[in-house]
Design an enzyme around this catalytic site. Structure first.
Site, short mmCIF file in Angstrom:
data_model
loop_
_atom_site.label_atom_id
_atom_site.label_comp_id
_atom_site.label_asym_id
_atom_site.label_seq_id
_atom_site.Cartn_x
_atom_site.Cartn_y
_atom_site.Cartn_z
N ASP A 74 -4.43 0.49 -9.55
CA ASP A 74 -5.86 0.19 -9.68
C ASP A 74 -6.22 -0.09 -11.13
OD1 ASP A 74 -5.58 1.01 -7.13
OD2 ASP A 74 -6.67 2.89 -7.36
N GLU A 129 0.84 -1.21 0.00
CA GLU A 129 0.00 0.00 0.00
C GLU A 129 0.86 1.25 0.00
OE1 GLU A 129 -3.06 -0.06 -1.20
OE2 GLU A 129 -3.68 -1.39 0.42
N HIS A 130 0.46 2.20 -0.82
CA HIS A 130 1.18 3.48 -0.96
C HIS A 130 2.62 3.26 -1.40
CE1 HIS A 130 -1.82 6.45 0.31
NE2 HIS A 130 -2.25 5.55 1.17
N GLY A 163 -12.00 2.60 -0.86
CA GLY A 163 -10.66 2.03 -1.05
C GLY A 163 -10.66 0.81 -1.96
P1 NG1 Z 1 -7.65 4.09 -3.78
O1 NG1 Z 1 -7.79 3.07 -2.76
O2 NG1 Z 1 -8.47 3.80 -4.99
O3 NG1 Z 1 -7.86 5.44 -3.22
C1 NG1 Z 1 -5.10 4.96 -4.20
C2 NG1 Z 1 -4.37 5.07 -5.54
C3 NG1 Z 1 -3.49 3.83 -5.82
C4 NG1 Z 1 -2.58 3.53 -4.64
C5 NG1 Z 1 -3.43 3.44 -3.35
C6 NG1 Z 1 -2.60 3.25 -2.10
C7 NG1 Z 1 -5.53 6.31 -7.31
C8 NG1 Z 1 -6.46 6.21 -8.46
N1 NG1 Z 1 -5.31 5.17 -6.64
O4 NG1 Z 1 -6.10 3.97 -4.31
O5 NG1 Z 1 -2.74 4.03 -7.00
O6 NG1 Z 1 -1.58 4.50 -4.53
O7 NG1 Z 1 -4.21 4.63 -3.16
O8 NG1 Z 1 -1.85 2.08 -2.21
O9 NG1 Z 1 -5.03 7.38 -7.01
#
Ligand code: NG1
Length: 459
Positions: free
Chosen positions: A193, A53-54, A145
């Site tokens: 994603d 994650e991140h 998420g």
């Molecule tokens: P979500 O969970 O969809 O907010 C976001 C980023 C991912 C990734 C994750 C953390 C977008 C579209 N998605 O996902 O690329 O960085 O956070 O792992 O910005």
């Protein structure tokens, strides 16, 4: 993996009769609104990230699965060929319509993600897709998420590519187009994603590498299952700057370490390329973080001094961030640690899948690091993950960007039903959410599904 543009039967894509009815309802709503059957139907799934994650926007691999919940778009060519209309099967979502020459993303509305997908293809092909009449139907919970936004972007881009007859585009290329396109809407995501939405494989997880996007299929241990639980606090990430602030802090951490190592920070914009350029392992990167960054906050002046840059260069480095202070050490410790955990998780799956305790430990460590080093957890996520561990999860953590949304727990298959009952009792019942409502929307087993596809319009 099937050809992205090959039409698939609804029965082969969805197991449940509920989904067949859902698609038929979408088609009949489409007919009511636009007066004709749709020419095409496309589907793009949401995702659950098992670990990593991140770290995608730092260039490190991640390990997600695509999920059954998805976005389906029904579409046909606009009779005038000049207008793009985006409507929803859910009447509470406002319709949007404009001349195709005026399509741009100027605000964050639900349809902005559809426009972003359309624009992504237009830019890649250097030609505007035709006017379209679209109707969207989604089952991915929003702001949870699970990537409802990317599912919208990916489905829209797939529909646009279909109408342009760009059928040579590969799944990997579509993932990259969509990752870039979603940045029109505001967040500086790393591409996980969109990649899993196109590259998901039924029954398997995917280790996704970036630059360029490529996947390695990972088999998960047979004895466990993954349960998603929503903490019921929504985070609308494109509204805030929390996400983009983390992206900026990671970029600055890479730049400062590169400078301390005598490298040109201009050539190294992320932590993963820094690790590669210096021949380090993730563990050595962690040591380097400890040696070259100090705990606590950096000020803008301090970083400008280290990098030898002026205000405007600094502004261009931090992009959409609005931070005043930057916690480079904590952020980089999380990223380097999480990158090691992804590699270790994959190693256990490949070499020692019986070690489910080891996998669970990595999931718990990920949550702790997201909470203490990355500061993206909230009390509700911490409580819910603890409730899940108490109910028998081997590991539990927040999933996605954090600040609200869902958790993922790894649970031995034989206790999955009992686990779900206990989590409902401890978390959802006190919120007055019935067992039926919780298990249909907020608390469910998630098995890996296939990625985006074109669906055959049923006759
Ligand atoms: P979500 O969970 O969809 O907010 C976001 C980023 C991912 C990734 C994750 C953390 C977008 C579209 N998605 O996902 O690329 O960085 O956070 O792992 O910005």
């Amino acid at each position: 993996m099937s050809n992205l543009f090959e039409e698939r039967n609804i029965e082969d894509v969805y197991d449940s009769s509920g989904d067949h009815t859902r698609i038929k309802n979408l088609i009949s709503k489409f007919k009511q609104k636009f007066g004709e059957e749709p020419g095409f139907l496309v589907r793009a799934p949401g995702r659950v990230n098992l670990i990593g994650e991140h770290v995608d926007y730092c260039g490190f691999p991640v390990l997600p699965i695509a999920i059954q919940q998805d976005v389906v778009i029904a579409g046909r060519a606009d009779p005038s060929d000049r207008v793009l209309t985006v409507s929803s099967s859910n009447d509470s979502f406002q319709e949007y319509s404009c001349n195709i020459r005026d399509v741009q993303v100027t605000e964050v509305k639900w349809y902005s993600y559809v426009l972003a997908g359309y624009l992504g293809i237009a830019q890649r092909i250097n030609s505007l897709p035709p006017g379209l009449q679209l109707m969207v139907d989604g089952t991915v919970p929003m702001s949870a998420g699970l990537s409802s936004s990317s599912a919208l972007v990916c489905a829209s881009a797939l529909m646009s590519a279909l109408f342009l007859k760009e059928e040579t585009l590969k799944r990997e290329a579509m993932a990259e187009i969509c990752a870039k396109a979603e940045r029109y809407v505001g967040t500086e995501g790393g591409g996980m994603d969109q990649a899993i939405s196109f590259l998901g494989v039924k029954g398997k997880a995917q280790l996704i590498n970036f630059n360029p996007v490529r996947c390695e299929t990972v088999s998960l241990p047979d004895s466990v299952t993954f349960v998603v639980a929503n903490c019921m606090v929504n985070k609308w990430k494109a509204d805030g700057t929390d996400f983009n602030n983390r992206v900026a802090e990671c970029r600055l951490a890479a730049d400062v370490i590169a400078t301390e190592l005598g490298l040109d920070w201009n050539h190294i914009k992320k932590l993963q390329p820094l690790m590669v350029a210096t021949n380090m392992t993730p563990k050595e990167l962690l040591e380097s973080v400890e040696e070259h960054l100090h705990p606590g906050a950096y000020t803008k002046d301090e970083i400008m001094g280290i990098l030898g840059v002026d205000d405007s260069t600094f502004a261009s480095i931090i992009g959409k961030s609005s931070n005043e202070v930057f916690r480079l050490y904590d952020r980089a410790v999380h990223v380097a640690g999480e990158a090691s955990r992804v590699a270790e998780f994959r190693r256990i799956c490949d070499e020692n899948p019986a070690d489910i305790q080891g996998l669970g430990r990595l999931i718990d460590e990920s949550h702790l690091s997201l909470k203490d080093k990355y500061n993206v957890s909230i009390e509700e996520l911490d409580n819910l993950t603890q409730i899940c561990r108490d109910a028998g999860a081997l590991g539990s953590r927040l999933v996605g960007a954090g600040f609200g949304g869902c958790t993922i727990s790894m649970v031995p298959k034989e206790i999955a039903d009992e686990f779900i009952s206990q989590v409902w009792e401890a978390y959802y019942k006190p919120l007055n959410i019935s067992f039926e409502e919780a298990t249909s929307k907020h608390l469910f087993v998630s098995s890996p599904c296939a990625g985006a596809c074109v669906l055959k319009v049923p006759s």
